[in-house]
Design a protein around this motif. Structure first.
Motif, PDB file in Angstrom:
ATOM      1  N   GLN A 245      21.967 -30.661 -56.582  1.00  0.00           N
ATOM      2  CA  GLN A 245      21.070 -31.852 -57.338  1.00  0.00           C
ATOM      3  C   GLN A 245      21.214 -31.527 -58.452  1.00  0.00           C
ATOM      4  OE1 GLN A 245      19.437 -31.103 -52.945  1.00  0.00           O
ATOM      5  NE2 GLN A 245      20.384 -33.055 -52.697  1.00  0.00           N
ATOM      6  N   THR A 251      20.152 -36.178 -64.859  1.00  0.00           N
ATOM      7  CA  THR A 251      21.633 -37.510 -64.872  1.00  0.00           C
ATOM      8  C   THR A 251      22.356 -38.366 -65.311  1.00  0.00           C
ATOM      9  OG1 THR A 251      21.190 -36.786 -62.001  1.00  0.00           O
ATOM     10  CG2 THR A 251      23.201 -38.539 -62.991  1.00  0.00           C
ATOM     11  N   LEU A 255      25.440 -38.358 -67.914  1.00  0.00           N
ATOM     12  CA  LEU A 255      26.113 -39.562 -67.735  1.00  0.00           C
ATOM     13  C   LEU A 255      26.279 -39.679 -68.935  1.00  0.00           C
ATOM     14  CD1 LEU A 255      25.291 -40.981 -64.791  1.00  0.00           C
ATOM     15  CD2 LEU A 255      27.671 -39.593 -64.921  1.00  0.00           C
ATOM     16  N   ILE A 390      29.092 -43.609 -56.468  1.00  0.00           N
ATOM     17  CA  ILE A 390      28.219 -44.444 -56.778  1.00  0.00           C
ATOM     18  C   ILE A 390      27.196 -44.750 -55.694  1.00  0.00           C
ATOM     19  CG2 ILE A 390      26.503 -45.759 -58.629  1.00  0.00           C
ATOM     20  CD1 ILE A 390      28.927 -45.123 -60.411  1.00  0.00           C
ATOM     21  N   ASP A 422      31.190 -34.348 -55.054  1.00  0.00           N
ATOM     22  CA  ASP A 422      30.557 -35.269 -56.001  1.00  0.00           C
ATOM     23  C   ASP A 422      30.067 -36.827 -55.516  1.00  0.00           C
ATOM     24  OD1 ASP A 422      33.270 -36.079 -57.061  1.00  0.00           O
ATOM     25  OD2 ASP A 422      31.459 -36.537 -58.690  1.00  0.00           O
ATOM     26  N   ILE A 424      26.737 -39.696 -56.894  1.00  0.00           N
ATOM     27  CA  ILE A 424      25.655 -40.486 -57.663  1.00  0.00           C
ATOM     28  C   ILE A 424      25.058 -41.317 -56.373  1.00  0.00           C
ATOM     29  CG2 ILE A 424      24.235 -41.281 -59.569  1.00  0.00           C
ATOM     30  CD1 ILE A 424      26.479 -38.819 -60.887  1.00  0.00           C
ATOM     31  N   ARG A 425      23.505 -40.705 -56.389  1.00  0.00           N
ATOM     32  CA  ARG A 425      22.689 -41.292 -55.476  1.00  0.00           C
ATOM     33  C   ARG A 425      21.694 -41.561 -56.022  1.00  0.00           C
ATOM     34  NH1 ARG A 425      25.507 -37.777 -50.982  1.00  0.00           N
ATOM     35  NH2 ARG A 425      26.987 -39.514 -50.333  1.00  0.00           N
ATOM     36  N   GLY A 427      20.711 -42.924 -58.683  1.00  0.00           N
ATOM     37  CA  GLY A 427      21.069 -42.304 -60.231  1.00  0.00           C
ATOM     38  C   GLY A 427      20.516 -40.034 -60.263  1.00  0.00           C
ATOM     39  N   LYS A 428      21.107 -39.891 -58.985  1.00  0.00           N
ATOM     40  CA  LYS A 428      20.736 -38.639 -59.507  1.00  0.00           C
ATOM     41  C   LYS A 428      21.794 -37.757 -58.655  1.00  0.00           C
ATOM     42  CE  LYS A 428      16.712 -38.532 -57.511  1.00  0.00           C
ATOM     43  NZ  LYS A 428      14.884 -38.955 -56.194  1.00  0.00           N
ATOM     44  N   LEU A 429      22.811 -36.795 -59.443  1.00  0.00           N
ATOM     45  CA  LEU A 429      23.660 -36.111 -58.982  1.00  0.00           C
ATOM     46  C   LEU A 429      23.448 -35.076 -57.525  1.00  0.00           C
ATOM     47  CD1 LEU A 429      27.140 -35.253 -59.789  1.00  0.00           C
ATOM     48  CD2 LEU A 429      25.866 -33.438 -60.864  1.00  0.00           C
TER      49      LEU A 429
END
Length: 462
Positions: A245, A251, A255, A390, A422, A424-425, A427-429
């Motif tokens: 995380q 993140t 990106l 996402i 993987d 992106i939740r 805005g966080k990996l």
């Protein structure tokens, strides 16, 4: 229109059959686990899951084995069958204490219940005298007014894209009250066709001699591959998970780096994993090792006809590449190599032409584990998914009290040393990294993931 209760059957495709061989050994148990901070309506959940079975008949199928023909079929009825198994606080605590005697209390119970589900292999010793359920659900009770709802599915009927679609539909049903509406029986119950039926004409063709050369090449190349150091090759195996995380700032930088360098997140993650593995083994810098990378590609958009995301089933294909690593490589330069190899294979339609080869080799490894290093059944170092997931919290999630979610599949049979799921939740990996235990220890994999995180953050500051 079919009559309610009428059964229909469909013979499995080649890729689906390969999963039927893999799942009993421990690879291909797909689990979605949801941590809830509000008391769920178990009856509503069950009705929602049954609606999913009606809307997607392949989820309402059971697996039937025909011994004389040595073949599998999906057997589908119009009437849904899923039952939500309910565990109160006492039963949940007993499961955690018995399954994780040395870790209960030190690892969050939500995480442990995910691992428990990944290793609850109801397909391990199938009773071929009766049809086998492929779609299961449980509801666990935790302390502090928390609950964990899980869905466990046989991967032959549910790939990663399917799992994400089902989750979204399930949340909408429960958030909008649709789970309480009447279920319509007697509708068409045709099961979606296997991926092989949708391959565009000519794109899956390969001359017999070329197929033989490629299979031989894959086989011989496997003896040259390096592996993450094995800890215990004797004990029985199960799947464990560590999470990678990264906060929103890190993140965003990762990106942005992907966008600037025209690379994809899965390629960056794979490159970081390759570098972390080489570093973890204490190999002198400059000494080369070759590692295998498997990329799983959702083929729906390139099939004929193209399929939409709610076309439930297994429609992924694997592209296998190998990479020579000497240590000290620049992360972005290595990522560009990974990108180039994948795009070349993709442009050459390897996801179609090599589909049969990869399935064949996977099945041969299952039947002959001695063909792999130390009988480990490891066919690659890392597996990743091409598509970026996402997700963002919304009012629906808040209304349901959804605090956390993990979706992944087991790998302790045949497969990679680390499978990266993987997303992106907000805005966080957030990556669920699944590995075979005790072939690799939790401490070993946590160290590897920590190295990957450092490599990602340091390598994208440019």
């Amino acid at each position: 229109m079919s009559v309610a209760g009428e059964l229909r059957t469909r013979t499995l495709g080649a890729t689906e059959r390969s999963w039927c061989k893999a799942v009993p050994g421990g690879t291909g148990i797909t689990v979605m686990a949801l941590l809830l901070a509000r008391p769920p309506d178990a009856d509503c959940l069950q009705r929602s899951l049954r609606r999913l079975q009606i809307n997607h008949p392949i989820l309402n199928s059971k697996l039937r084995f025909d011994s004389p023909a040595n073949s599998y079929s999906y057997v589908t009825s119009a009437a849904p069958y899923v039952e939500v198994r309910r565990f109160d606080l006492q039963l949940t605590s007993e499961i955690l204490r018995n399954s994780f005697p040395g870790e209960y209390g030190s690892i969050p119970p939500f995480h442990l219940l995910l691992e428990h589900e990944l290793n609850s292999n109801t397909w391990q010793n199938p009773d071929h005298s009766s049809d086998i359920d492929l779609f299961l659900s449980s509801l666990y009770t935790l302390e502090d007014n928390r609950w964990v709802a899980t869905i466990r599915v046989h991967t032959s009927v549910c790939d990663r894209a399917s799992a994400l679609t089902l989750l979204q539909e399930l949340l909408e049903m429960n958030g909008g009250g649709k789970g309480d509406s009447e279920m319509e029986l007697g509708k068409e119950i045709e099961v979606n066709l296997p991926i092989e039926e949708y391959i565009p004409s000519g794109q899956g063709n390969k001359p017999f001699w070329a197929r033989g050369v490629d299979v031989l090449g894959y086989s011989l190349n496997s003896f040259r591959l390096g592996n993450l150091s094995f800890q215990d090759t004797i004990s029985g195996r199960m799947s464990r998970v560590v999470r990678l995380q990264i906060d929103g700032e890190g993140t965003g930088r990762i990106l942005s780096s992907c966008q600037r360098n025209e690379i994809k997140l899965f390629e960056l993650l794979a490159a970081a994993g390759l570098l972390a593995t080489h570093s973890s083994k204490g190999i002198p810098e400059g000494q080369w090792e070759k590692y295998a990378l498997v990329t799983l590609m959702d083929c729906r958009s390139v099939l004929d006809p193209p399929l939409c995301s709610n076309h439930i089933g297994f429609y992924h294909s694997a592209i296998l590449n190998s990479h020579d690593i000497k240590g000290g490589e620049d992360l972005l330069e290595l990522t560009k190599r990974v990108h180039s190899s994948f795009e070349t294979a993709k442009s050459n339609k390897k996801h179609f032409t090599d589909m049969g080869d990869v399935n064949f080799l996977m099945c041969k490894a299952i039947e002959n584990p001695g063909l792999t290093s130390m009988g480990s059944l490891r066919t690659s170092l890392i597996s990743v998914f091409e598509d970026l997931v996402i997700d963002a919290s919304n009012e629906l999630h808040k209304g349901l009290g959804l605090e956390d979610f993990i979706g992944c599949s087991s790998v302790h049979g045949v497969g990679p040393s680390i499978a990266i799921f993987d997303a992106i939740r907000d805005g966080k990996l957030d990556c669920a990294c699944v590995f075979p235990f005790p072939l690799h220890s939790r401490e070993q994999m946590q160290e590897l993931v920590d190295k990957m995180k450092r490599i990602l953050l340091e390598g994208t500051t440019k």
